[in-house]
Scaffold this motif. Sequence first.
Motif: not given
Length: 204
Positions: A154-156, A165-166, A198-200
């Motif tokens: 997870a990254a912001t 998040s992946n 990927r969540s995006d």
Amino acid sequence: IKFSKLSNSDSLLNNKHKLYKIRRIYVYPDYQTQLLTNSNIDLDTNIFFHRQKKDFGLNQYFFITPIPQKINSKPILRCIMFQYDSLFSPLQSERTYTALSQLKNFKFIDISYSPVEHSLLRRKSDTLQLDCTIKLSLYDPLLLSTSLEANFSAATNSLTDNNNSNFGIQWNLSLQHRNMFKNAEIFSSNAKVAIEIRSDIFNM
């Protein structure tokens, strides 16, 4: 080799240690306990002649194998560091064991020596003869292994304040074949299949 000891009269006596020399070398390249107990198993005895080095003599080896033979004699002969009529040497035995282990084809290696009976009767002789027996037990030739790995990160993003998040899954398959062409070769092959989500992609 000479040594001295005190007798009952405190006088010094010179005695000689017996020297041991290799007479015959027996090899079981596919040793199994049932070989000695099951009379229905056909055994084949082959005699091979091999010169370890140019300055060495021609050696005779007895190979006792079940039929059909699973491994050729050549890679094993290259690993035997002692020869006929050579003095017994624990160092050469250890080197032979190490060389056989490096083939990575044997799960069991045993090197043993037994004195030849008629040589023990020669009390005046300074040299006794030994027969060497090398027992080798082969691994199963085919080894298949699999593994599954899962990863999450997870990254912001500080510019957009979005959290990404992946999630990934990786499946590994490994295939190994020992002694593929009966010369102690080892063939290995690996394959990987990976999937990443990927969540995006759900925010589009």
